[in-house]
Design a protein around this motif. Structure first.
Motif, PDB file in Angstrom:
ATOM      1  N   ARG A 179      -2.430  -7.973  47.788  1.00  0.00           N
ATOM      2  CA  ARG A 179      -2.909  -6.925  48.690  1.00  0.00           C
ATOM      3  C   ARG A 179      -3.044  -5.594  47.942  1.00  0.00           C
ATOM      4  NH1 ARG A 179       0.202  -7.001  54.022  1.00  0.00           N
ATOM      5  NH2 ARG A 179      -1.096  -8.819  54.282  1.00  0.00           N
ATOM      6  N   GLY A 180      -2.080  -5.292  47.084  1.00  0.00           N
ATOM      7  CA  GLY A 180      -2.122  -4.065  46.300  1.00  0.00           C
ATOM      8  C   GLY A 180      -3.283  -4.050  45.321  1.00  0.00           C
ATOM      9  N   LYS A 181      -3.524  -5.173  44.665  1.00  0.00           N
ATOM     10  CA  LYS A 181      -4.645  -5.249  43.724  1.00  0.00           C
ATOM     11  C   LYS A 181      -5.976  -5.052  44.448  1.00  0.00           C
ATOM     12  CE  LYS A 181      -2.486  -8.044  40.142  1.00  0.00           C
ATOM     13  NZ  LYS A 181      -2.532  -9.295  39.380  1.00  0.00           N
ATOM     14  N   ARG A 182      -6.100  -5.646  45.629  1.00  0.00           N
ATOM     15  CA  ARG A 182      -7.331  -5.451  46.415  1.00  0.00           C
ATOM     16  C   ARG A 182      -7.485  -3.994  46.824  1.00  0.00           C
ATOM     17  NH1 ARG A 182      -5.969 -10.428  49.063  1.00  0.00           N
ATOM     18  NH2 ARG A 182      -5.122  -9.234  50.775  1.00  0.00           N
ATOM     19  N   PHE A 200      -6.259  -1.339  45.294  1.00  0.00           N
ATOM     20  CA  PHE A 200      -6.645  -0.570  44.106  1.00  0.00           C
ATOM     21  C   PHE A 200      -8.127  -0.747  43.816  1.00  0.00           C
ATOM     22  CE2 PHE A 200      -2.156  -0.408  42.302  1.00  0.00           C
ATOM     23  CZ  PHE A 200      -2.081   0.968  42.338  1.00  0.00           C
ATOM     24  N   ALA A 201      -8.609  -1.987  43.903  1.00  0.00           N
ATOM     25  CA  ALA A 201     -10.033  -2.263  43.634  1.00  0.00           C
ATOM     26  C   ALA A 201     -10.915  -1.535  44.647  1.00  0.00           C
ATOM     27  CB  ALA A 201     -10.293  -3.764  43.664  1.00  0.00           C
ATOM     28  N   ASP A 202     -10.510  -1.546  45.915  1.00  0.00           N
ATOM     29  CA  ASP A 202     -11.280  -0.851  46.953  1.00  0.00           C
ATOM     30  C   ASP A 202     -11.298   0.652  46.694  1.00  0.00           C
ATOM     31  OD1 ASP A 202     -11.752  -3.257  48.182  1.00  0.00           O
ATOM     32  OD2 ASP A 202     -10.279  -2.954  49.789  1.00  0.00           O
ATOM     33  N   THR A 203     -10.198   1.185  46.232  1.00  0.00           N
ATOM     34  CA  THR A 203     -10.111   2.618  45.934  1.00  0.00           C
ATOM     35  C   THR A 203     -11.046   2.972  44.803  1.00  0.00           C
ATOM     36  OG1 THR A 203      -7.817   2.681  46.658  1.00  0.00           O
ATOM     37  CG2 THR A 203      -8.560   4.487  45.276  1.00  0.00           C
ATOM     38  N   ILE A 204     -11.076   2.155  43.769  1.00  0.00           N
ATOM     39  CA  ILE A 204     -11.946   2.402  42.623  1.00  0.00           C
ATOM     40  C   ILE A 204     -13.418   2.290  43.044  1.00  0.00           C
ATOM     41  CG2 ILE A 204     -12.692   1.505  40.376  1.00  0.00           C
ATOM     42  CD1 ILE A 204      -9.722   0.688  39.951  1.00  0.00           C
ATOM     43  N   ASP A 205     -13.733   1.286  43.859  1.00  0.00           N
ATOM     44  CA  ASP A 205     -15.104   1.093  44.322  1.00  0.00           C
ATOM     45  C   ASP A 205     -15.585   2.239  45.208  1.00  0.00           C
ATOM     46  OD1 ASP A 205     -15.181  -1.279  42.953  1.00  0.00           O
ATOM     47  OD2 ASP A 205     -14.794  -2.543  44.704  1.00  0.00           O
ATOM     48  N   ASN A 206     -14.658   2.864  45.965  1.00  0.00           N
ATOM     49  CA  ASN A 206     -15.020   3.919  46.896  1.00  0.00           C
ATOM     50  C   ASN A 206     -15.016   5.316  46.277  1.00  0.00           C
ATOM     51  OD1 ASN A 206     -15.465   2.170  49.033  1.00  0.00           O
ATOM     52  ND2 ASN A 206     -13.301   2.163  49.600  1.00  0.00           N
ATOM     53  N   ASP A 207     -14.585   5.418  45.029  1.00  0.00           N
ATOM     54  CA  ASP A 207     -14.566   6.745  44.373  1.00  0.00           C
ATOM     55  C   ASP A 207     -15.908   7.150  43.862  1.00  0.00           C
ATOM     56  OD1 ASP A 207     -11.942   7.216  44.854  1.00  0.00           O
ATOM     57  OD2 ASP A 207     -11.241   6.658  42.872  1.00  0.00           O
TER      58      ASP A 207
END
Length: 71
Positions: A59-62, A64-71
């Motif tokens: 869940r944490g890795k997802r 983090f990935a969502d945060t990077i994609d949304n930046d």
């Protein structure tokens, strides 16, 4: 652990609590945040197979990935 390394670790961990939205969701209630962390630690202690940690890690890795994609 050296003092500077420990300070950096504490700052990063605090940042994760903020990033997860816990500060906003608890209205910065330190007792509630600490209680949440104590509950999480109790779950990890009682999970002999490690499934809870695996679930939270995924869940944490997802997140983090969502945060990077949304930046």
């Amino acid at each position: 652990m050296k003092r500077r390394e420990r300070t950096r670790q504490l700052i990063e961990l605090g940042g994760l609590i903020v990033k997860a939205g816990i500060v906003e969701l608890t209205d910065d209630d330190r007792a509630a945040i600490f209680g949440l962390l104590v509950e999480a630690a109790a779950r990890l202690r009682s999970d002999e197979t490690g499934t809870q940690l695996t679930l939270w890690r995924r869940r944490g890795k997802r997140a983090f990935a969502d945060t990077i994609d949304n930046d």
